[in-house]
Design an enzyme around this catalytic site. Structure first.
Site, PDB file in Angstrom:
ATOM      1  N   LYS A   5      -7.852  -9.064   4.582  1.00 49.63           N
ATOM      2  CA  LYS A   5      -6.608  -8.309   4.371  1.00 49.63           C
ATOM      3  C   LYS A   5      -5.751  -9.016   3.323  1.00 49.63           C
ATOM      4  CE  LYS A   5      -6.701  -6.762   9.213  1.00 49.63           C
ATOM      5  NZ  LYS A   5      -6.989  -5.335   9.025  1.00 49.63           N
ATOM      6  N   THR A   6      -5.792  -8.517   2.076  1.00 54.28           N
ATOM      7  CA  THR A   6      -5.062  -9.131   0.969  1.00 54.28           C
ATOM      8  C   THR A   6      -4.435  -8.073   0.078  1.00 54.28           C
ATOM      9  OG1 THR A   6      -6.913  -9.115  -0.596  1.00 54.28           O
ATOM     10  CG2 THR A   6      -6.781 -11.012   0.900  1.00 54.28           C
ATOM     11  N   GLY A  17       0.811  -1.221   0.000  1.00 52.45           N
ATOM     12  CA  GLY A  17       0.000   0.000   0.000  1.00 52.45           C
ATOM     13  C   GLY A  17       0.840   1.264   0.000  1.00 52.45           C
ATOM     14  N   GLU A  35      10.268   4.212   5.681  1.00 58.26           N
ATOM     15  CA  GLU A  35      10.360   2.752   5.654  1.00 58.26           C
ATOM     16  C   GLU A  35      11.798   2.340   5.962  1.00 58.26           C
ATOM     17  OE1 GLU A  35      10.323  -1.031   5.636  1.00 58.26           O
ATOM     18  OE2 GLU A  35       8.379  -0.051   5.336  1.00 58.26           O
ATOM     19  N   GLN A  46       4.804 -11.096  -0.691  1.00 64.75           N
ATOM     20  CA  GLN A  46       4.504 -12.176   0.254  1.00 64.75           C
ATOM     21  C   GLN A  46       3.551 -13.251  -0.255  1.00 64.75           C
ATOM     22  OE1 GLN A  46       3.699 -10.662   4.245  1.00 64.75           O
ATOM     23  NE2 GLN A  46       5.103  -8.954   3.891  1.00 64.75           N
ATOM     24  N   ASP A  52      -3.412  -3.579   5.443  1.00 59.15           N
ATOM     25  CA  ASP A  52      -3.586  -4.442   6.612  1.00 59.15           C
ATOM     26  C   ASP A  52      -3.695  -3.686   7.937  1.00 59.15           C
ATOM     27  OD1 ASP A  52      -3.288  -6.425   4.742  1.00 59.15           O
ATOM     28  OD2 ASP A  52      -1.321  -7.098   5.431  1.00 59.15           O
ATOM     29  N   ALA A 107      -4.891  -7.977  -3.132  1.00 59.75           N
ATOM     30  CA  ALA A 107      -5.933  -7.559  -4.070  1.00 59.75           C
ATOM     31  C   ALA A 107      -6.805  -6.463  -3.464  1.00 59.75           C
ATOM     32  CB  ALA A 107      -6.795  -8.755  -4.460  1.00 59.75           C
ATOM     33  N   VAL A 141       8.978   4.302  11.939  1.00 58.70           N
ATOM     34  CA  VAL A 141       8.058   5.253  12.579  1.00 58.70           C
ATOM     35  C   VAL A 141       7.983   4.933  14.073  1.00 58.70           C
ATOM     36  CG1 VAL A 141       5.704   6.143  12.658  1.00 58.70           C
ATOM     37  CG2 VAL A 141       6.705   5.472  10.467  1.00 58.70           C
ATOM     38  N   CYS A 198      -4.246 -12.451   4.422  1.00 60.51           N
ATOM     39  CA  CYS A 198      -4.521 -13.569   3.522  1.00 60.51           C
ATOM     40  C   CYS A 198      -5.073 -14.769   4.281  1.00 60.51           C
ATOM     41  CB  CYS A 198      -3.312 -13.994   2.712  1.00 60.51           C
ATOM     42  SG  CYS A 198      -3.821 -15.101   1.387  1.00 60.51           S
ATOM     43  N   CYS A 217      -8.942 -13.835  -2.877  1.00 63.11           N
ATOM     44  CA  CYS A 217      -8.041 -14.850  -2.343  1.00 63.11           C
ATOM     45  C   CYS A 217      -7.935 -15.998  -3.350  1.00 63.11           C
ATOM     46  CB  CYS A 217      -8.571 -15.373  -1.010  1.00 63.11           C
ATOM     47  SG  CYS A 217      -7.473 -16.577  -0.259  1.00 63.11           S
TER      48      CYS A 217
END
Length: 424
Positions: free
Chosen positions: A318-319, A28, A49, A57, A310, A321, A92, A175, A353
């Site tokens: 939570k995926t 994301g 990051e 993943q 997520d 896609a 962060v 997932c 999924c």
């Protein structure tokens, strides 16, 4: 290999203010950095990051079954960052939406006009007694961590006879299909190698269902029956005695009742929870997830804060896609707000999924907030298909690296775009 045009900020040289600040360099975060670069200009966007390596993943399911390599799942973060966007290579530490500031682990304070939170979730192996130290023993693995995914494949290869046990924890997970995908793949591997007759394949899930959408659940139950897989609903892994090859489960419907299972192979899906940074901030809901308007992806209290993926409390699976669909909606929401207009695009909860059921078949589940199928293709996606396996293993990784992360692919029903491309 060299990567140019990528400013790296040390704390000393850090510009302290950005129009658009993105937290997290996962799917994301990088996708939204790419989109925000086009919207407000690269010099006005920064991404925080710490990781030098970015992982795709979804492929780890196949790594755990020996069908892909770990190396194929990774790229240097530097190679994925949109050129010109500032990379703040730190973790962060604290978010203060009252003052529009973020503090990083190295002490840098960054202020923002708009904030996009994409911090993902946290894995909690330590909430299972005996883990993570149990992974030092053989016969146990987990496809949810780069440190443990190859241990799954080793345990599968070393299987001789006994119980092959697969778990699903009593928390939200990313997932939600992955914990059982590795069961189907392991079953297929054991059949291929002539060991299945000496194996009991057991799936212990905390959930009261095998899958949350009935259409696909019905198909999965048929596969389970046909392949003689043992499913125990409402069973939660609470302890691993790796030295004895024992797994301890609690019966969630009968508090206090536990069951010990000896295993020859154990695949652990860890408990998961919200980012500790969000949990400790005013941005969290009562549980600790980022509190968003589920249609616009704007924060419920702070109008200049947005979220994706997520880390959010969006009531959908939570995926990756889901992130693809959310990225297009969120980009539109922010573009409207920058023009002082009302957001007009709504996220319907689309998620997907690809349920890998063997080394060459997939059931492609696609659905919305209400658990209603939102299918792309003009055939019944609840059936196992070779075409969907090819899409999972070959097409999707390419679209991920070259489309989604560059902000070029997303929107409702990401698979629909694949179909349209195939028809042109």
């Amino acid at each position: 290999m060299f990567y140019f045009h990528q400013p790296f900020l040390s704390p000393a040289s850090a510009k302290q203010h950005y129009k658009m600040l993105v937290l997290g360099g996962g799917t994301g975060g990088i996708a939204m950095s790419s989109r925000m670069k086009r919207l407000v200009g690269a010099e006005n966007v920064a991404l925080v990051e710490p990781s030098e390596i970015h992982y795709y993943q979804p492929i780890w399911t196949l790594v755990g079954a020996g069908a892909k390599t770990v190396a194929s799942s990774s790229r240097p973060t530097a190679s994925l960052m949109p050129s010109g966007v500032k990379w703040v290579k730190s973790k962060v530490q604290e978010i203060n939406p009252e003052t529009n500031t973020v503090r990083t682990a190295d002490g840098t304070e960054i202020s923002y006009e708009y904030l996009i939170v994409a911090l993902g979730l946290e894995l909690h192996y330590e909430k299972i007694k005996g883990l993570p130290e149990g992974f030092e023993h053989p016969k146990i693995g987990s496809n949810y961590s780069v440190q443990t995914v190859e241990k799954t494949w080793k345990a599968l290869q070393d299987f001789k006879e006994g119980n092959a046990v697969f778990t699903f924890p009593n928390t939200p997970v990313k997932c939600a299909g992955a914990p059982q995908k590795i069961m189907y793949l392991s079953d297929a591997y054991l059949r291929k190698t002539g060991k299945r007759a000496k194996a009991n394949v057991i799936y212990n899930t905390s959930l009261p269902v095998i899958f949350g959408v009935k259409k696909y659940a019905d198909s999965l139950w048929e596969i389970v029956k046909k392949r003689d897989l043992q499913i125990n609903l409402r069973h939660n892994l609470i302890e691993v005695r790796a030295d004895k090859q024992e797994a301890v489960f609690e019966n969630l419907d009968k508090p206090g009742e536990t069951k010990v299972i000896e295993y020859e192979m154990l695949h652990v899906t860890p408990p998961m929870g919200p980012s500790s940074v969000i949990k400790g901030s005013p941005l969290a809901d009562e549980i600790g997830w980022l509190d968003l308007n589920k249609e616009t992806l704007q924060h419920t209290k702070y109008p200049n804060v947005f979220g994706i993926g997520d880390c959010t409390n969006l009531p959908t699976s939570k995926t990756g896609a889901a992130v693809a669909a959310q990225s297009a909606v969120l980009s539109r929401t922010i573009s409207k707000i920058l023009k002082k207009e009302k957001p007009d695009k709504k996220y319907d909860g689309y998620t997907s999924c690809p349920l890998v059921t063997s080394y060459n078949t997939v059931i492609l589940a696609e659905f919305d907030y209400n658990g209603q199928p939102l299918e792309t293709f003009p055939f019944n996606q609840a059936k196992e298909r070779r075409l969907m396996y090819h899409m999972k293993t070959d097409v999707m990784p390419h679209l991920y690296w070259h489309g989604l992360l560059r902000g070029l692919w997303g929107g409702p029903g990401p698979y629909r775009k694949i179909m349209h491309l195939g028809m042109k």
